[in-house]
Design a protein around this motif. Structure first.
Motif, short mmCIF file in Angstrom:
data_model
loop_
_atom_site.label_atom_id
_atom_site.label_comp_id
_atom_site.label_asym_id
_atom_site.label_seq_id
_atom_site.Cartn_x
_atom_site.Cartn_y
_atom_site.Cartn_z
N LEU A 182 1.08 -25.75 -2.00
CA LEU A 182 1.95 -25.97 -1.05
C LEU A 182 2.31 -24.66 -0.27
O LEU A 182 2.64 -24.77 0.71
CB LEU A 182 3.61 -26.41 -1.85
CG LEU A 182 3.49 -27.77 -2.15
CD1 LEU A 182 4.74 -27.98 -3.04
CD2 LEU A 182 3.58 -28.89 -0.97
N ILE A 183 2.46 -23.66 -1.03
CA ILE A 183 2.57 -22.24 -0.36
C ILE A 183 1.38 -22.09 0.57
O ILE A 183 1.54 -21.93 1.92
CB ILE A 183 2.48 -21.21 -1.29
CG1 ILE A 183 3.86 -21.31 -2.18
CG2 ILE A 183 2.42 -19.72 -0.64
CD1 ILE A 183 4.01 -20.31 -3.55
N HIS A 184 0.11 -22.27 0.39
CA HIS A 184 -1.05 -22.07 0.82
C HIS A 184 -0.83 -22.98 2.37
O HIS A 184 -1.34 -22.56 3.15
CB HIS A 184 -2.43 -22.56 0.05
CG HIS A 184 -3.65 -22.50 1.17
ND1 HIS A 184 -4.00 -21.30 1.46
CD2 HIS A 184 -4.40 -23.46 1.43
CE1 HIS A 184 -5.07 -21.67 2.00
NE2 HIS A 184 -5.31 -23.04 2.24
N LYS A 185 -0.40 -24.42 2.05
CA LYS A 185 -0.25 -25.14 3.51
C LYS A 185 0.90 -24.55 4.21
O LYS A 185 0.78 -24.93 5.50
CB LYS A 185 -0.11 -26.62 2.59
CG LYS A 185 -0.13 -27.59 3.63
CD LYS A 185 -1.49 -27.85 4.26
CE LYS A 185 -1.54 -29.02 5.28
NZ LYS A 185 -2.59 -29.70 5.56
N LEU A 186 2.09 -24.32 3.61
CA LEU A 186 3.13 -24.28 4.39
C LEU A 186 3.39 -22.79 4.87
O LEU A 186 4.12 -22.77 5.95
CB LEU A 186 4.40 -24.72 3.48
CG LEU A 186 4.34 -26.25 3.12
CD1 LEU A 186 5.69 -26.42 2.07
CD2 LEU A 186 4.38 -27.05 4.15
N MET A 187 3.30 -21.77 4.22
CA MET A 187 3.38 -20.52 4.55
C MET A 187 3.09 -20.08 5.92
O MET A 187 3.59 -19.26 6.68
CB MET A 187 3.22 -19.45 3.53
CG MET A 187 4.04 -19.58 2.37
SD MET A 187 6.04 -19.62 2.68
CE MET A 187 6.40 -21.08 3.12
N PRO A 188 1.62 -20.37 6.33
CA PRO A 188 1.34 -20.26 7.90
C PRO A 188 2.48 -20.71 8.67
O PRO A 188 2.19 -20.12 9.92
CB PRO A 188 0.07 -20.78 7.89
CG PRO A 188 -0.62 -20.96 6.58
CD PRO A 188 0.57 -21.18 5.65
N LEU A 189 3.14 -21.62 8.59
CA LEU A 189 3.92 -22.18 9.38
C LEU A 189 5.36 -21.66 9.33
O LEU A 189 6.32 -22.05 10.24
CB LEU A 189 4.06 -23.70 9.31
CG LEU A 189 2.60 -24.27 9.57
CD1 LEU A 189 2.85 -25.94 8.98
CD2 LEU A 189 2.02 -24.11 11.03
#
Length: 150
Positions: A101-108
């Motif tokens: 989740l961190i990998h998917k969400l943090m760029p946004l």
């Protein structure tokens, strides 16, 4: 032109998007709520704190999941899928899901290191332990998709 998405296109949309909607039903009440997620191998992974969505899915684990990719009102793709909710209890698996989740969400995220409500923060003590995170998955059993292209 309206059309149906094939299995590969459906999986691409599910993998690309970060926010979808869970539809759940329990005791004669239907509830639809947006969630941030990541997708892998026909499984939706997400986290939440205890609330209406979690209570309803615990009562009836059969849920619906929906996600869109909308460019314009006449250029869009939409996926609707059905599956089964299951809480993840194993601490190693929970950690893997949270990392996904961190990998998917943090760029946004606008301030990637300061989201204690989501269990993401530089200082673990910033997380409100009264709001215990519930990590879960929805194993999809049926998927369908549609599109419109101008």
């Amino acid at each position: 032109m309206l059309g149906k998405l094939n299995e590969k296109q459906i999986d691409e949309i599910l993998a690309q998007q970060v926010t979808g909607r869970i539809g759940c039903n329990a005791e004669g009440v239907t509830y639809i709520v947006p969630v941030n997620y990541f997708y892998r191998d026909s499984v939706i992974y997400a986290q939440s704190t205890k609330g209406k969505k979690i209570m309803m899915m615990r009562k009836n684990p059969e849920v619906c999941f929906q996600v869109d990719d909308i460019k314009t009102i006449f250029s869009w793709r939409s996926v609707v899928a059905w599956g089964r909710f299951e809480e993840i209890k194993d601490s190693d698996q929970k950690q893997q899901v949270m990392q996904g989740l961190i990998h998917k969400l943090m760029p946004l995220a606008d301030k990637p290191n300061n989201h204690p409500f989501h269990g993401i923060t530089e200082n673990e003590r910033d997380i409100d332990t009264r709001k215990k995170l519930i990590v879960y998955k929805i194993t999809l059993t049926t998927k369908t998709g549609r599109f419109e292209k101008s």
